[in-house]
Design a protein around this motif. Structure first.
Motif, short mmCIF file in Angstrom:
data_model
loop_
_atom_site.label_atom_id
_atom_site.label_comp_id
_atom_site.label_asym_id
_atom_site.label_seq_id
_atom_site.Cartn_x
_atom_site.Cartn_y
_atom_site.Cartn_z
N UNK A 5 -27.73 5.95 -8.03
CA UNK A 5 -28.49 6.61 -9.09
C UNK A 5 -29.46 5.68 -9.82
N UNK A 6 -29.48 4.42 -9.45
CA UNK A 6 -30.41 3.49 -10.09
C UNK A 6 -31.39 2.97 -9.05
N UNK A 7 -32.50 2.46 -9.52
CA UNK A 7 -33.49 1.88 -8.60
C UNK A 7 -32.86 0.74 -7.80
N UNK A 8 -32.04 -0.07 -8.48
CA UNK A 8 -31.41 -1.22 -7.81
C UNK A 8 -30.46 -0.76 -6.70
N UNK A 9 -29.59 0.22 -7.01
CA UNK A 9 -28.63 0.65 -6.00
C UNK A 9 -29.33 1.39 -4.85
N UNK A 27 -16.34 0.73 9.47
CA UNK A 27 -15.75 -0.19 8.50
C UNK A 27 -16.81 -1.00 7.78
N UNK A 28 -17.74 -1.59 8.51
CA UNK A 28 -18.75 -2.46 7.87
C UNK A 28 -19.72 -1.65 7.02
N UNK A 29 -20.14 -0.49 7.50
CA UNK A 29 -21.08 0.34 6.75
C UNK A 29 -20.43 0.86 5.47
N UNK A 30 -19.23 1.40 5.59
CA UNK A 30 -18.54 1.95 4.41
C UNK A 30 -18.23 0.88 3.39
N UNK A 31 -17.84 -0.28 3.83
CA UNK A 31 -17.56 -1.39 2.91
C UNK A 31 -18.84 -1.78 2.15
N UNK A 32 -19.95 -1.87 2.86
CA UNK A 32 -21.22 -2.23 2.22
C UNK A 32 -21.63 -1.16 1.20
N UNK A 33 -21.52 0.10 1.57
CA UNK A 33 -21.91 1.18 0.66
C UNK A 33 -20.99 1.25 -0.55
N UNK A 34 -19.70 1.00 -0.36
CA UNK A 34 -18.77 0.96 -1.50
C UNK A 34 -19.18 -0.10 -2.51
N UNK A 35 -19.68 -1.23 -2.03
CA UNK A 35 -20.05 -2.34 -2.91
C UNK A 35 -21.32 -2.07 -3.70
N UNK A 36 -22.25 -1.31 -3.14
CA UNK A 36 -23.54 -1.14 -3.82
C UNK A 36 -23.71 0.20 -4.52
N UNK A 37 -22.84 1.16 -4.24
CA UNK A 37 -22.98 2.49 -4.84
C UNK A 37 -22.64 2.47 -6.32
N UNK A 67 -27.12 13.56 -11.52
CA UNK A 67 -26.00 13.74 -10.61
C UNK A 67 -24.84 12.81 -10.91
N UNK A 68 -25.11 11.60 -11.32
CA UNK A 68 -24.01 10.67 -11.60
C UNK A 68 -23.15 11.18 -12.75
N UNK A 69 -23.75 11.76 -13.78
CA UNK A 69 -22.98 12.33 -14.88
C UNK A 69 -22.12 13.50 -14.40
N UNK A 70 -22.70 14.32 -13.56
CA UNK A 70 -21.98 15.48 -13.04
C UNK A 70 -20.80 15.05 -12.17
N UNK A 71 -21.02 14.08 -11.28
CA UNK A 71 -19.95 13.61 -10.40
C UNK A 71 -18.84 12.95 -11.21
#
Length: 89
Positions: A5-9, A27-37, A67-71
């Motif tokens: 939800x941010x420009x950085x992420x 595993x590698x994709x999900x781990x990376x996305x977990x870290x930056x989301x 969306x982040x507030x809603x989630x």
């Protein structure tokens, strides 16, 4: 599911996609996305256990900046099970 939800992420998501799109595994994709989301919602089933390490693709969808507030509200009302993992691709 991951929310960027941010420009950085969002920028980090596209950089990760570019780096991992050809050879990334679940595993590698999900781990990376977990870290930056900004928000990560765990899957009901682990992708590796259900489908294996091979990914068939990623879907990206543009949504409202609210969306982040809603989630976050939904997750407070309906938290994921305590034994679920943050793997969903």
């Amino acid at each position: 599911m991951w929310l960027f939800s941010t420009r950085k992420s969002a920028s980090s998501f596209f950089a990760a996609y570019d780096a991992l799109c050809e050879e990334g595994t679940a595993t590698s994709v999900c781990r990376a996305l977990d870290e930056i989301a900004d928000v990560s919602v765990p899957a009901s089933k682990d992708h590796v256990k259900a489908r294996g390490e091979i990914l068939e693709g990623l879907m990206a969808r543009l949504v409202s900046h609210e969306s982040s507030n809603h989630i976050e509200k939904i997750l407070k009302e309906f938290p994921p099970p305590p034994d679920s993992q943050n793997i969903m691709c």
